[in-house]
Design an enzyme around this catalytic site. Structure first.
Site, PDB file in Angstrom:
ATOM      1  N   LYS A 178      10.494 -45.014 -11.798  1.00  0.00           N
ATOM      2  CA  LYS A 178      10.046 -43.940 -10.909  1.00  0.00           C
ATOM      3  C   LYS A 178      11.243 -43.317 -10.172  1.00  0.00           C
ATOM      4  O   LYS A 178      12.333 -43.871 -10.184  1.00  0.00           O
ATOM      5  CB  LYS A 178       9.016 -44.494  -9.915  1.00  0.00           C
ATOM      6  CG  LYS A 178       7.775 -45.116 -10.596  1.00  0.00           C
ATOM      7  CD  LYS A 178       7.031 -44.149 -11.507  1.00  0.00           C
ATOM      8  CE  LYS A 178       5.587 -44.535 -11.759  1.00  0.00           C
ATOM      9  NZ  LYS A 178       5.377 -45.532 -12.814  1.00  0.00           N
TER      10      LYS A 178
HETATM   11  C1  LIG Z   1       3.730 -46.156 -12.735  1.00  0.00           C
HETATM   12  C2  LIG Z   1       2.353 -45.674 -12.636  1.00  0.00           C
HETATM   13  C3  LIG Z   1       1.305 -46.475 -12.127  1.00  0.00           C
HETATM   14  C4  LIG Z   1       1.425 -47.923 -11.831  1.00  0.00           C
HETATM   15  O1  LIG Z   1       2.478 -48.319 -11.092  1.00  0.00           O
HETATM   16  P1  LIG Z   1       3.041 -49.813 -11.227  1.00  0.00           P
HETATM   17  O2  LIG Z   1       3.952 -49.896 -10.060  1.00  0.00           O
HETATM   18  O3  LIG Z   1       3.740 -49.896 -12.548  1.00  0.00           O
HETATM   19  O4  LIG Z   1       1.904 -50.747 -11.120  1.00  0.00           O
HETATM   20  C5  LIG Z   1       0.053 -45.912 -11.997  1.00  0.00           C
HETATM   21  N1  LIG Z   1      -0.191 -44.645 -12.341  1.00  0.00           N
HETATM   22  C6  LIG Z   1       0.767 -43.860 -12.849  1.00  0.00           C
HETATM   23  C7  LIG Z   1       0.428 -42.451 -13.198  1.00  0.00           C
HETATM   24  C8  LIG Z   1       2.061 -44.349 -13.028  1.00  0.00           C
HETATM   25  O5  LIG Z   1       3.004 -43.557 -13.553  1.00  0.00           O
END
Ligand SMILES: *Cc1c(COP(=O)(O)O)cnc(C)c1O
Length: 375
Positions: free
Chosen positions: A184
């Site tokens: 992210k």
């Molecule tokens: C990354 C992501 C998640 C989940 O996040 P985690 O920290 O990996 O559990 C949920 N929704 C979207 C759209 C994502 O890109």
């Protein structure tokens, strides 16, 4: 070719953060403690002073938000089929039923025009997803939610640092969920944060975060809800703090690189490009949708041969076995299905150079030309 491989994404962790992590490791307190509190305070400042709680993933934040909103068996939750599977999995975890609504092929986000017809007496909430960091229209979203009396859990996993009408995502709205997964825009390696609605008791969310436990006095302990094991470590929180300090720098850089993609991309190839938004989007990803005559796997292989990493975000959720078993099938959400089959993510991260963008665009042109020649 001796140019180094260009990955799809790569985190920018600075030396100050690395030294900070070492200090946490030496401090004697490595799981949830002062760093988590400092991270939550810094996140709250970013979110206009709203209450924010840190979690060990963005998946946990959404599951807890649904539970805290009282959503469970017998309820329906509306969401998009074009997202990371976590978005729908958390609905199943609570015992509720996911109700998918097709996407708008331009934004690739849930089509707000189709939500009203998906609402039933069992509908309790909407989970909109800001795919690639492009926010769903918040004004229309909250108008729809209000008119049907639905809760909103914003899956803003990809839109940390993005904004709507000049206001940061997370500084307004109902529940807002962020992820700080390694890929992210801002990372704590693994982690997440939940922005709480104004009238929400943070204590309830804290109990869902850790086994339902409430402590009092020196020796008091009570458990009144079934909580999970979702707390963030201080080591992770220190990484997040170091990243948060650079959020604006990262967002500015990503916007600039995204703009360069539009300048350099060969528009004659027949690919669908993202919406050109340099105000709201944090440009978490730069995604193209390939033309029908270009097979995705062969394209990705050709890009790899040219030293460029690519990714798929995402195959549609409703066609996974687990979801087919619930009655979903092909043809239900045709826009999402077409985009899910042909979407490709190109490299975009803060440490990339403009020359890297040019190299990616040249590689796309060569790869597609090569595939068309061999067809
Ligand atoms: C990354 C992501 C998640 C989940 O996040 P985690 O920290 O990996 O559990 C949920 N929704 C979207 C759209 C994502 O890109």
């Amino acid at each position: 070719m001796n140019t180094p491989f260009l990955p799809l994404t790569r985190p920018s962790i600075d030396e100050d953060t690395i030294a900070g992590v070492a200090a946490v490791l030496r401090s004697g307190w490595i799981t949830s403690g002062p760093q988590v509190q400092a991270f939550e305070a810094a996140l709250s400042a970013h979110c206009g002073g709203r209450a924010v709680r840190a979690f060990n993933s963005g998946t946990a934040t959404m599951e807890v938000a649904l539970r805290a909103a009282g959503i469970g068996a017998g309820h329906e939750v509306i969401t998009t089929p074009l997202s990371w599977v976590a978005t729908a999995n958390v609905i199943l975890q609570t015992g509720a039923r996911p109700v998918f609504v097709d996407i708008d092929p331009a934004t690739r986000n849930i089509d707000l025009n189709r939500i009203a017809t998906a609402v039933t007496p069992a509908t309790r909430a909407i989970i909109p997803v800001d795919l690639a960091g492009l926010p769903v229209d918040r004004e229309r979203l909250y108008a729809i939610a209000a008119s049907h009396r639905l809760r909103v859990v914003e899956d803003a996993a990809q839109s940390f640092g993005a904004s709507w009408a000049g206001r940061p995502i997370g500084s307004f709205g109902d529940f807002v969920s962020f992820s700080f997964h390694a890929n992210k825009n801002v990372t704590s390696i693994e982690g997440g944060a939940l922005v709480l609605p104004i009238d929400m008791d943070p204590g309830l969310v804290e109990r869902y975060r850790l086994q339902g436990v409430a402590r009092s006095g020196f020796d008091g302990m009570e458990v009144d809800v079934l909580g999970g094991k979702f707390n963030l470590t201080d080591v992770a929180a220190r990484v997040g703090l170091g990243q948060l300090a650079r959020l604006d720098e990262f967002t500015v850089r990503r916007r600039l690189l995204a703009r360069h993609y539009f300048d350099c991309f060969d528009s004659a190839l027949g690919c669908d490009l993202p919406v050109m938004d340099f105000e709201n989007s944090n440009w978490h990803m730069f995604q193209i949708v390939l033309p029908a005559d270009v097979p995705r796997a062969a394209f990705m292989a050709a890009m790899k041969e040219r030293g460029v990493g690519t990714g798929v975000h995402y195959p549609v959720i409703h066609l996974f076995k687990l979801y087919r078993a619930l009655g979903f099938c092909e043809g239900m959400f045709p826009h999402a299905e077409r985009v899910g089959r042909a979407i490709v993510t190109l490299p975009l991260f803060a440490a990339m150079l403009e020359s890297d963008v040019e190299r990616v665009c040249d590689s796309v042109t060569e790869s597609i030309a090569g595939l068309r020649q061999n067809a």
